[in-house]
Motif scaffolding. Structure first.
Motif, PDB file in Angstrom:
ATOM      1  N   ASN A 134       0.859  -1.181   0.000  1.00  9.92           N
ATOM      2  CA  ASN A 134       0.000   0.000   0.000  1.00  9.92           C
ATOM      3  C   ASN A 134       0.893   1.229   0.000  1.00  9.92           C
ATOM      4  O   ASN A 134       1.858   1.284   0.777  1.00  9.92           O
ATOM      5  N   GLU A 135       0.570   2.215  -0.822  1.00 12.65           N
ATOM      6  CA  GLU A 135       1.434   3.389  -0.926  1.00 12.65           C
ATOM      7  C   GLU A 135       0.603   4.666  -0.919  1.00 12.65           C
ATOM      8  O   GLU A 135      -0.333   4.820  -1.702  1.00 12.65           O
ATOM      9  N   LEU A 136       0.972   5.585  -0.036  1.00 11.70           N
ATOM     10  CA  LEU A 136       0.317   6.890   0.037  1.00 11.70           C
ATOM     11  C   LEU A 136       1.125   7.917  -0.744  1.00 11.70           C
ATOM     12  O   LEU A 136       2.297   8.150  -0.439  1.00 11.70           O
ATOM     13  N   ASP A 140       2.042  16.227   1.822  1.00  9.16           N
ATOM     14  CA  ASP A 140       2.761  16.581   3.044  1.00  9.16           C
ATOM     15  C   ASP A 140       3.100  15.305   3.810  1.00  9.16           C
ATOM     16  O   ASP A 140       2.311  14.837   4.639  1.00  9.16           O
ATOM     17  N   ILE A 141       4.271  14.764   3.540  1.00 12.35           N
ATOM     18  CA  ILE A 141       4.671  13.507   4.167  1.00 12.35           C
ATOM     19  C   ILE A 141       4.759  13.644   5.682  1.00 12.35           C
ATOM     20  O   ILE A 141       4.308  12.769   6.432  1.00 12.35           O
ATOM     21  N   GLU A 142       5.338  14.728   6.163  1.00 18.48           N
ATOM     22  CA  GLU A 142       5.538  14.869   7.607  1.00 18.48           C
ATOM     23  C   GLU A 142       4.213  14.927   8.358  1.00 18.48           C
ATOM     24  O   GLU A 142       4.070  14.337   9.435  1.00 18.48           O
ATOM     25  N   ARG A 143       3.222  15.616   7.787  1.00 12.20           N
ATOM     26  CA  ARG A 143       1.899  15.646   8.423  1.00 12.20           C
ATOM     27  C   ARG A 143       1.274  14.271   8.451  1.00 12.20           C
ATOM     28  O   ARG A 143       0.676  13.848   9.442  1.00 12.20           O
ATOM     29  N   ALA A 144       1.382  13.561   7.337  1.00 11.08           N
ATOM     30  CA  ALA A 144       0.810  12.220   7.263  1.00 11.08           C
ATOM     31  C   ALA A 144       1.507  11.283   8.248  1.00 11.08           C
ATOM     32  O   ALA A 144       0.852  10.486   8.935  1.00 11.08           O
ATOM     33  N   LYS A 145       2.822  11.353   8.318  1.00  9.50           N
ATOM     34  CA  LYS A 145       3.573  10.510   9.254  1.00  9.50           C
ATOM     35  C   LYS A 145       3.141  10.776  10.692  1.00  9.50           C
ATOM     36  O   LYS A 145       2.914   9.840  11.469  1.00  9.50           O
ATOM     37  N   ASP A 160      17.336   7.271   0.901  1.00 10.97           N
ATOM     38  CA  ASP A 160      18.043   8.420   0.332  1.00 10.97           C
ATOM     39  C   ASP A 160      17.197   9.209  -0.660  1.00 10.97           C
ATOM     40  O   ASP A 160      17.422  10.398  -0.876  1.00 10.97           O
ATOM     41  N   SER A 161      16.219   8.549  -1.266  1.00  9.10           N
ATOM     42  CA  SER A 161      15.361   9.230  -2.244  1.00  9.10           C
ATOM     43  C   SER A 161      14.216   9.990  -1.591  1.00  9.10           C
ATOM     44  O   SER A 161      13.490  10.724  -2.259  1.00  9.10           O
ATOM     45  N   GLY A 162      14.042   9.810  -0.283  1.00 14.60           N
ATOM     46  CA  GLY A 162      12.932  10.442   0.417  1.00 14.60           C
ATOM     47  C   GLY A 162      11.720   9.550   0.571  1.00 14.60           C
ATOM     48  O   GLY A 162      10.720   9.946   1.174  1.00 14.60           O
ATOM     49  N   TYR A 163      11.808   8.317   0.040  1.00 14.57           N
ATOM     50  CA  TYR A 163      10.690   7.384   0.155  1.00 14.57           C
ATOM     51  C   TYR A 163      10.605   6.878   1.598  1.00 14.57           C
ATOM     52  O   TYR A 163      11.621   6.517   2.209  1.00 14.57           O
ATOM     53  N   GLY A 174       3.894  -0.796   4.254  1.00 15.26           N
ATOM     54  CA  GLY A 174       3.539   0.087   3.156  1.00 15.26           C
ATOM     55  C   GLY A 174       4.544   1.209   3.028  1.00 15.26           C
ATOM     56  O   GLY A 174       5.632   1.173   3.617  1.00 15.26           O
ATOM     57  N   GLY A 175       4.178   2.232   2.244  1.00 14.91           N
ATOM     58  CA  GLY A 175       5.094   3.338   2.020  1.00 14.91           C
ATOM     59  C   GLY A 175       4.381   4.651   1.808  1.00 14.91           C
ATOM     60  O   GLY A 175       3.159   4.697   1.619  1.00 14.91           O
ATOM     61  N   MET A 176       5.143   5.732   1.866  1.00 13.31           N
ATOM     62  CA  MET A 176       4.644   7.074   1.606  1.00 13.31           C
ATOM     63  C   MET A 176       5.653   7.807   0.734  1.00 13.31           C
ATOM     64  O   MET A 176       6.858   7.605   0.855  1.00 13.31           O
TER      65      MET A 176
END
Length: 245
Positions: A134-136, A140-145, A160-163, A174-176
């Motif tokens: 599952n991938e979001l 805004d990654i930080e808000r979601a995290k 390193d890519s920010g994933y 899953g991932g964001m």
């Protein structure tokens, strides 16, 4: 995973041909009818006709990620306290199968909360023709995290890519990632990945069935994937490569 579709019969035919899923129609009481989808006798997903309010609001057919929780009511209430985008569907019972609610995270991505009773949900994962990721894609990654970390206790590792890889109780879940510029035309959303033997072959097979390519086969660190829209427009990915047990 749950598919909200505008054409139940067409969706059954498409995914049956693409993944070998077998449908079973069930009643859900006040929630109406739904269809469980099986592979090799094990449940892999469900599908159902979009509700009239969703169709009236112009919501397109879509896949929804389901998160297992102990208490759907309490988790939905906590999501609002944490600044989520709202409870899109108040908790309700699906007969004796379980209790479900739909919530939005602070960036607007919608997920469903599943409190299992008689039905645990997907019985087969990380196997051919079954959900493997599952991938979001979010603005805004930080808000979601922060939101999901406080709500569900999720933990994260960023490469390193920010994933962002999501772990739940020590298990990769899953991932964001940040939405691309093209994706920002649509709200943030979760994308399901289904494991296949060949991403290229699955993407090609989807086209004569009425599907269309949204992203051609692409190499990632763990394998190859392609993003496809089904004939009604719901997006999903097929993945060929390493999956976690």
């Amino acid at each position: 995973m749950g598919l909200a579709t505008s054409d139940v019969a067409a969706a059954k035919a498409f995914y049956g041909s693409l993944f070998g899923w077998q449908p079973e129609d069930l009643e859900a009481g006040a929630a109406g009818a739904y269809t469980t989808l099986h592979r090799g006798g094990s449940e892999v997903a469900i599908l159902y006709r979009q509700q009239p309010p969703a169709r009236a609001a112009g919501a397109p057919p879509h896949w929804t990620s389901y998160i297992s929780v102990e208490d759907a009511d309490a988790t939905a209430a906590r999501a609002e306290e944490l600044g989520g985008a709202g409870v899109f569907r108040a908790p309700f019972d699906v007969l004796d199968a379980g209790r479900v609610a739909a919530i939005g995270d602070p960036t607007g991505a919608v997920v469903s909360l599943w409190q299992p009773r008689a039905r645990i949900g997907a019985e087969l994962v990380n196997d051919t023709g079954a959900l493997c990721w599952n991938e979001l894609a979010t603005t805004d990654i930080e808000r979601a995290k922060s939101f999901f970390g406080q709500l569900l206790g999720w933990e994260y590792e960023t490469d390193d890519s920010g994933y962002v890889a999501v772990t739940n109780a020590g298990r990769l879940n899953g991932g964001m990632r940040e939405q691309s510029e093209q994706e920002r035309r649509a709200p943030p959303a979760w994308l399901p990945y289904f494991n296949v033997q060949s991403a290229d072959e699955s993407a090609r097979h989807a086209v004569p069935l009425g599907g269309r390519a949204l992203l051609p086969t692409t190499q990632s660190r763990r394998g190859r994937y392609a993003v496809i829209a089904d004939p009604q427009g719901a997006a999903f990915a097929v993945f060929e490569g390493e999956t976690d047990p």
